[in-house]
Design an enzyme around this catalytic site. Structure first.
Site, PDB file in Angstrom:
ATOM      1  CE1 TYR A  99     -19.478  13.263 -51.048  1.00 54.54           C
ATOM      2  CE2 TYR A  99     -17.674  13.735 -49.539  1.00 54.54           C
ATOM      3  CZ  TYR A  99     -18.521  12.828 -50.159  1.00 54.54           C
ATOM      4  OH  TYR A  99     -18.424  11.483 -49.882  1.00 54.54           O
ATOM      5  CD  GLU A 184     -21.794  10.738 -49.911  1.00 57.89           C
ATOM      6  OE1 GLU A 184     -20.723  10.236 -50.271  1.00 57.89           O
ATOM      7  OE2 GLU A 184     -22.866  10.579 -50.529  1.00 57.89           O
TER       8      GLU A 184
END
Ligand code: GDP
Ligand code: MN
Length: 372
Positions: A99, A184
Site C-alpha cells: 500500500y 493512492e
C-alpha cells in the site's frame, strides 16, 4: 474531484510509474477487447473501492471470456454506482501487495506518505505497527532520507528497493504536478519485474482543475440524469418515491422540506429554472414520467414566469402521451388563477397553498405504495 482508475493510471504512467497495459470498453461488443493483452483482468470503472469484493473484478484468459465478464460487470451497481466502463488490463504476476499513498496533511501543513507491505486490503484494517507514516516537506520533496526510511521499514533491498524508490518519487511528482490531494496505489504490486501500480485512486483539488486537462464530468450519473444533462435539464435522482418539479433550486429544496413535514420523501427532483416555455416544460415532465415516481408534485412560483403557460406544457403531455402518475400542482404568482383553472379542468389537483399541496402529495404517495 475523484478520478477513475484508468485516468489515475494514465497520470501515474505519464509520471513514470509502471502500470499494466490496458484498454477501456463500454460494451461487451467493444472492439477494444480485440486489442487487449491476454490473460487479462476485467475491472469495473466506478468511483468507489471494494470492487473486488463486489464482483466487479474478474480474471480472464481469453478475449471471449473478457467479453463475458464485461457482460456481467457492465450495468452492475457497486455501492450505488452503476458500472458504465470496464478496464481490460494485461494480467500481472503479483508476488506481493503493498500500500502506498501520498496525501495532503492539513493539520501538519505538509505532505504525508503512508506505506505498508500489507496492501490489497482496506488500509484501516492493517495493524498500526505495519504502517509507516513519513512527513515530506513540500519545499524539499522526497529526499534520500525519505526513501531510506521507507525501504528500511518495508525491508526492501536491491532491485526491489530501487524500483520502490522510482515509484515513490514518481508518485510524489504525480501528487504535486497534478495538484492532487490524494494519490493512492492499493495494491502496489510486487512483480518479478519490480513494483507496478495495480490500482489507482487520485483526487485532484477542485480549485486547480482549470490547470489540468481532465474530463469535466466525473459524476456517476444515472441514465436519466445523463439524458437530462444532455437536454440541459437540472435533474437529480435519489432514494425516495415522490417526484418534484419546481422552478428554482431554493423552491425545490423548500418543497422537499414541506414533504418531509408530512412524512414524505422526495426522490426525483427536477428544477425548471425560469422557463415558462410549454415545450420545455413538456420535455421536463416527460423525463419525470420516465423516472416513474409514485406521485408528481409540481410546485411553481411565477415571478416573471407565466404559470399559465407552464400549465399548458403539463396539459400538453397529458393530452399527447398521457401521464400514469397522479399529479398534484401548487401554483402561485403570475397568472395563477388561470393556471389553476386550466389544470383543474384537465383533471389535476391544483392548489395555491404549499402545505396543502405537500399534504395531498404525501397522502397519494402513501396510498399508491400501500403504506400507512
Ligand atoms: P478494489 O477492490 O476496488 O480496490 O480493486 P483493485 O484494483 O485493488 O483490485 C482488487 C484485487 O484484484 C487486487 O488486490 C489484486 O489481488 C487483484 N488484481 C488486480 N489486478 C490484478 C492483476 O493484474 N493480476 C492479478 N493476479 N490480480 C489482480
Ligand atoms: Mn484497490
Amino acid at each position: 474531484m475523484d478520478l477513475h482508475e484508468h485516468q489515475g493510471k494514465q497520470l501515474f504512467s505519464d509520471h513514470g510509474i509502471p502500470t499494466p497495459e490496458g484498454v477501456l470498453a463500454s460494451s461487451p461488443e467493444d472492439d477494444a477487447f480485440a486489442e487487449a493483452t491476454y490473460p487479462a483482468v476485467v475491472k469495473a470503472q466506478v468511483l468507489t473501492g471494494g470492487r473486488g469484493k463486489a464482483g466487479g473484478i474478474q480474471l480472464v484468459d481469453t478475449e471471449d471470456q473478457a467479453r463475458d465478464a464485461a457482460r456481467e460487470i457492465l450495468g452492475m451497481e457497486i455501492d450505488g454506482h452503476t458500472v458504465r466502463q470496464v478496464l481490460v488490463e494485461e494480467r500481472i504476476e503479483i508476488e506481493g501487495e503493498h500500500y502506498l499513498a501520498i496525501l495532503l496533511d492539513r493539520s501538519a501543513r505538509d505532505i504525508l506518505v503512508v506505506a505498508s507491505a500489507e496492501g490489497g486490503v482496506d488500509i484501516e484494517s492493517v495493524a498500526e505497527e505495519k504502517i509507516a507514516q513519513v512527513h515530506v516537506d513540500p519545499l524539499e520533496g522526497v529526499t534520500e532520507e525519505t526513501v531510506d526510511e521507507l525501504t528500511t521499514f518495508l525491508d526492501l533491498s536491491g532491485d526491489d528497493a530501487d524500483s520502490y524508490a522510482t515509484v515513490l518519487r514518481a508518485l510524489y511528482e504525480t501528487f504535486r504536478q497534478e495538484d492532487a490531494q490524494l494519490t493512492e496505489i492499493n495494491p502496489l504490486a510486487l512483480t518479478p519485474e519490480g513494483f507496478v501500480a495495480a490500482d489507482s485512486k487520485v483526487s485532484v483539488d477542485n480549485n486547480a482543475l482549470y490547470r489540468h486537462d481532465l474530463p469535466e464530468d466525473q459524476e456517476d450519473l444515472t441514465p436519466l440524469e445523463q439524458k437530462a444533462k444532455e437536454q440541459g435539464i437540472a435533474f437529480v435522482q435519489l432514494e425516495g418515491e415522490i417526484g418534484v418539479i419546481a422552478n428554482g433550486a431554493g423552491l425545490t429544496m423548500a418543497t422537499l422540506d414541506a414533504l418531509i413535514e408530512y412524512d414524505g420523501v422526495g426522490g426525483v427532483f427536477l428544477d425548471l429554472g425560469g422557463t415558462d416555455d410549454p415545450e420545455e416544460v413538456a420535455e421536463a415532465l416527460t423525463l419525470m414520467k420516465e423516472a416513474d415516481p409514485s406521485v408528481i408534485l409540481v410546485n411553481l412560483f411565477g415571478g416573471i414566469t407565466k404559470t399559465d403557460t407552464v400549465a399548458k406544457g403539463i396539459i400538453r403531455v397529458l393530452e399527447e402521451e398521457g401521464i400514469d402518475q397522479p399529479v398534484v400542482t401548487r401554483i402561485k404568482g403570475r397568472n395563477e388563477a388561470k393556471a389553476r383553472e386550466l389544470l383543474r379542468d384537465a383533471g389535476f389537483v391544483a392548489v395555491g397553498d404549499l402545505k396543502e399541496a405537500a399534504e395531498k402529495t404525501v397522502e397519494i404517495d402513501h396510498k399508491e405504495r400501500g403504506v400507512a
